[in-house]
Design a protein around this motif. Structure first.
Motif, PDB file in Angstrom:
ATOM      1  N   ALA A  17     -23.412   2.746 -42.619  1.00 51.35           N
ATOM      2  CA  ALA A  17     -22.014   2.524 -43.042  1.00 51.35           C
ATOM      3  C   ALA A  17     -20.997   2.989 -41.988  1.00 51.35           C
ATOM      4  O   ALA A  17     -20.079   2.238 -41.644  1.00 51.35           O
ATOM      5  CB  ALA A  17     -21.753   3.184 -44.394  1.00 51.35           C
ATOM      6  N   PRO A  18     -21.146   4.203 -41.417  1.00 46.63           N
ATOM      7  CA  PRO A  18     -20.184   4.610 -40.378  1.00 46.63           C
ATOM      8  C   PRO A  18     -20.279   3.752 -39.108  1.00 46.63           C
ATOM      9  O   PRO A  18     -19.267   3.559 -38.432  1.00 46.63           O
ATOM     10  CB  PRO A  18     -20.571   6.067 -40.070  1.00 46.63           C
ATOM     11  CG  PRO A  18     -21.401   6.522 -41.218  1.00 46.63           C
ATOM     12  CD  PRO A  18     -22.089   5.286 -41.722  1.00 46.63           C
ATOM     13  N   ILE A  19     -21.463   3.228 -38.820  1.00 50.40           N
ATOM     14  CA  ILE A  19     -21.643   2.408 -37.613  1.00 50.40           C
ATOM     15  C   ILE A  19     -20.889   1.086 -37.768  1.00 50.40           C
ATOM     16  O   ILE A  19     -20.143   0.673 -36.876  1.00 50.40           O
ATOM     17  CB  ILE A  19     -23.146   2.160 -37.328  1.00 50.40           C
ATOM     18  CG1 ILE A  19     -23.866   3.488 -37.102  1.00 50.40           C
ATOM     19  CG2 ILE A  19     -23.322   1.247 -36.107  1.00 50.40           C
ATOM     20  CD1 ILE A  19     -25.378   3.386 -37.080  1.00 50.40           C
ATOM     21  N   PHE A  20     -21.084   0.425 -38.909  1.00 52.18           N
ATOM     22  CA  PHE A  20     -20.346  -0.812 -39.172  1.00 52.18           C
ATOM     23  C   PHE A  20     -18.834  -0.549 -39.168  1.00 52.18           C
ATOM     24  O   PHE A  20     -18.057  -1.353 -38.665  1.00 52.18           O
ATOM     25  CB  PHE A  20     -20.746  -1.410 -40.525  1.00 52.18           C
ATOM     26  CG  PHE A  20     -21.912  -2.356 -40.463  1.00 52.18           C
ATOM     27  CD1 PHE A  20     -21.788  -3.599 -39.845  1.00 52.18           C
ATOM     28  CD2 PHE A  20     -23.125  -2.020 -41.025  1.00 52.18           C
ATOM     29  CE1 PHE A  20     -22.859  -4.476 -39.788  1.00 52.18           C
ATOM     30  CE2 PHE A  20     -24.207  -2.892 -40.972  1.00 52.18           C
ATOM     31  CZ  PHE A  20     -24.080  -4.131 -40.355  1.00 52.18           C
ATOM     32  N   ASN A  21     -18.430   0.583 -39.738  1.00 49.46           N
ATOM     33  CA  ASN A  21     -16.999   0.897 -39.842  1.00 49.46           C
ATOM     34  C   ASN A  21     -16.372   1.106 -38.467  1.00 49.46           C
ATOM     35  O   ASN A  21     -15.238   0.694 -38.225  1.00 49.46           O
ATOM     36  CB  ASN A  21     -16.800   2.139 -40.720  1.00 49.46           C
ATOM     37  CG  ASN A  21     -15.385   2.250 -41.243  1.00 49.46           C
ATOM     38  OD1 ASN A  21     -14.664   1.266 -41.360  1.00 49.46           O
ATOM     39  ND2 ASN A  21     -14.980   3.459 -41.563  1.00 49.46           N
ATOM     40  N   LYS A  22     -17.112   1.727 -37.560  1.00 46.19           N
ATOM     41  CA  LYS A  22     -16.586   1.976 -36.208  1.00 46.19           C
ATOM     42  C   LYS A  22     -16.712   0.754 -35.304  1.00 46.19           C
ATOM     43  O   LYS A  22     -15.810   0.445 -34.538  1.00 46.19           O
ATOM     44  CB  LYS A  22     -17.342   3.145 -35.552  1.00 46.19           C
ATOM     45  CG  LYS A  22     -17.047   4.499 -36.145  1.00 46.19           C
ATOM     46  CD  LYS A  22     -17.935   5.543 -35.486  1.00 46.19           C
ATOM     47  CE  LYS A  22     -17.910   6.845 -36.267  1.00 46.19           C
ATOM     48  NZ  LYS A  22     -18.949   7.778 -35.820  1.00 46.19           N
ATOM     49  N   SER A  23     -17.851   0.075 -35.377  1.00 47.22           N
ATOM     50  CA  SER A  23     -18.150  -0.988 -34.406  1.00 47.22           C
ATOM     51  C   SER A  23     -17.852  -2.394 -34.904  1.00 47.22           C
ATOM     52  O   SER A  23     -17.807  -3.335 -34.115  1.00 47.22           O
ATOM     53  CB  SER A  23     -19.628  -0.921 -33.999  1.00 47.22           C
ATOM     54  OG  SER A  23     -19.930   0.353 -33.473  1.00 47.22           O
ATOM     55  N   ALA A  58     -22.392  -1.749 -46.789  1.00 44.92           N
ATOM     56  CA  ALA A  58     -21.829  -0.645 -46.007  1.00 44.92           C
ATOM     57  C   ALA A  58     -20.333  -0.511 -46.258  1.00 44.92           C
ATOM     58  O   ALA A  58     -19.808   0.601 -46.425  1.00 44.92           O
ATOM     59  CB  ALA A  58     -22.099  -0.867 -44.518  1.00 44.92           C
ATOM     60  N   PHE A  59     -19.630  -1.637 -46.309  1.00 49.41           N
ATOM     61  CA  PHE A  59     -18.189  -1.621 -46.586  1.00 49.41           C
ATOM     62  C   PHE A  59     -17.928  -1.040 -47.975  1.00 49.41           C
ATOM     63  O   PHE A  59     -17.062  -0.175 -48.150  1.00 49.41           O
ATOM     64  CB  PHE A  59     -17.607  -3.033 -46.470  1.00 49.41           C
ATOM     65  CG  PHE A  59     -16.151  -3.122 -46.864  1.00 49.41           C
ATOM     66  CD1 PHE A  59     -15.170  -2.479 -46.114  1.00 49.41           C
ATOM     67  CD2 PHE A  59     -15.766  -3.833 -47.992  1.00 49.41           C
ATOM     68  CE1 PHE A  59     -13.830  -2.544 -46.481  1.00 49.41           C
ATOM     69  CE2 PHE A  59     -14.435  -3.911 -48.365  1.00 49.41           C
ATOM     70  CZ  PHE A  59     -13.465  -3.267 -47.606  1.00 49.41           C
ATOM     71  N   LYS A  60     -18.700  -1.493 -48.966  1.00 49.45           N
ATOM     72  CA  LYS A  60     -18.539  -0.973 -50.342  1.00 49.45           C
ATOM     73  C   LYS A  60     -18.799   0.533 -50.382  1.00 49.45           C
ATOM     74  O   LYS A  60     -18.066   1.282 -51.043  1.00 49.45           O
ATOM     75  CB  LYS A  60     -19.491  -1.709 -51.297  1.00 49.45           C
ATOM     76  CG  LYS A  60     -19.311  -1.275 -52.757  1.00 49.45           C
ATOM     77  CD  LYS A  60     -20.266  -2.006 -53.674  1.00 49.45           C
ATOM     78  CE  LYS A  60     -20.021  -1.656 -55.132  1.00 49.45           C
ATOM     79  NZ  LYS A  60     -19.961  -0.234 -55.447  1.00 49.45           N
ATOM     80  N   PHE A  61     -19.821   0.986 -49.681  1.00 45.79           N
ATOM     81  CA  PHE A  61     -20.145   2.412 -49.626  1.00 45.79           C
ATOM     82  C   PHE A  61     -18.956   3.220 -49.097  1.00 45.79           C
ATOM     83  O   PHE A  61     -18.569   4.242 -49.675  1.00 45.79           O
ATOM     84  CB  PHE A  61     -21.369   2.616 -48.730  1.00 45.79           C
ATOM     85  CG  PHE A  61     -21.755   4.056 -48.514  1.00 45.79           C
ATOM     86  CD1 PHE A  61     -22.587   4.709 -49.407  1.00 45.79           C
ATOM     87  CD2 PHE A  61     -21.279   4.764 -47.407  1.00 45.79           C
ATOM     88  CE1 PHE A  61     -22.937   6.045 -49.213  1.00 45.79           C
ATOM     89  CE2 PHE A  61     -21.629   6.089 -47.205  1.00 45.79           C
ATOM     90  CZ  PHE A  61     -22.462   6.736 -48.109  1.00 45.79           C
ATOM     91  N   ASN A  62     -18.356   2.754 -47.996  1.00 42.01           N
ATOM     92  CA  ASN A  62     -17.223   3.459 -47.394  1.00 42.01           C
ATOM     93  C   ASN A  62     -15.999   3.449 -48.302  1.00 42.01           C
ATOM     94  O   ASN A  62     -15.327   4.471 -48.463  1.00 42.01           O
ATOM     95  CB  ASN A  62     -16.889   2.852 -46.026  1.00 42.01           C
ATOM     96  CG  ASN A  62     -17.916   3.202 -44.975  1.00 42.01           C
ATOM     97  OD1 ASN A  62     -18.518   4.272 -44.996  1.00 42.01           O
ATOM     98  ND2 ASN A  62     -18.141   2.294 -44.036  1.00 42.01           N
ATOM     99  N   VAL A  63     -15.721   2.301 -48.905  1.00 42.70           N
ATOM    100  CA  VAL A  63     -14.571   2.200 -49.812  1.00 42.70           C
ATOM    101  C   VAL A  63     -14.782   3.089 -51.030  1.00 42.70           C
ATOM    102  O   VAL A  63     -13.863   3.794 -51.466  1.00 42.70           O
ATOM    103  CB  VAL A  63     -14.325   0.734 -50.232  1.00 42.70           C
ATOM    104  CG1 VAL A  63     -13.343   0.645 -51.395  1.00 42.70           C
ATOM    105  CG2 VAL A  63     -13.801  -0.070 -49.048  1.00 42.70           C
TER     106      VAL A  63
END
Length: 198
Positions: A17-23, A58-63
């Motif tokens: 999740a943090p990787i998708f969010n950053k990259s 991953a987006f849902k996890f971060n949100v």
């Protein structure tokens, strides 16, 4: 109790999740995912249909992490106006709340997906609409409790407040300067005091 497959799925999501969010979607390769998780490509695809499916999760996890933080701060507050103030106060510290997930998922993924993945952009738009809806409900509940002027257009003000928040976050992150978010949350507080309150 979660089974092995569910635990593996949860592990993959929380790790990437943090990787998708950053990259971003295109900036995250399958080799990035396998390297971070220590799992094979086959193991990843055994849990997700494709990279896009994993990006959505991953987006849902971060949100969900962000929304859970907001809920925990607002849950004990009864007054709608006090809730609105607490929400603005939460966003003053937003950068520190989102460091571990790589920053604001709405901003990061929204910008990244805008020209690259219309379905992922749609997921971001759904979250924005939902967050604006929650602000609108606070205003409407404030009107029902006679804390906020009856003539206020709740939807219009919810959009204004959310735009102030996201714009301030964008400038704070881009310029690496917290004064943008501090100033805009002060401005949003003045809107509550001078335009919304009875």
């Amino acid at each position: 109790m979660k089974g092995k497959a569910e635990l593996t799925t949860a592990f993959i999501i929380s790790t990437v999740a943090p990787i998708f969010n950053k990259s971003g979607y295109n900036g995250t390769s399958m080799s990035d995912i396998t390297k971070a998780t220590g799992l094979t490509k086959g193991a990843i695809y055994g849990n997700f249909k494709n990279k896009e499916d994993l990006a959505f999760a991953a987006f849902k996890f971060n949100v969900d992490k962000v929304v859970d933080q907001i809920k925990s701060e607002l849950i004990q507050i009864d007054s709608p106006v006090a809730q609105l103030r607490a929400l603005l106060n939460y966003y003053r510290r937003y950068r520190s709340h989102t460091v571990e997930i790589g920053g604001c998922p709405i901003l990061n993924i929204g910008v990244d997906a805008n020209h690259q993945n219309s379905e992922l952009l749609g997921k971001v738009q759904d979250v924005v609409k939902k967050l604006q809806f929650y602000i609108r409900k606070m205003i409407e509940l404030g009107q029902a409790a006679k804390e906020i002027k009856a003539e206020i257009n709740a939807e219009q003000y919810a959009k204004r407040i959310f735009a102030l928040i996201e714009g301030a976050i964008f400038m704070t992150v881009t310029m690496n300067d917290d004064s943008y978010v501090d100033d805009m949350m002060d401005h949003a507080d003045r809107i509550v005091d001078k335009e919304l309150i009875e």
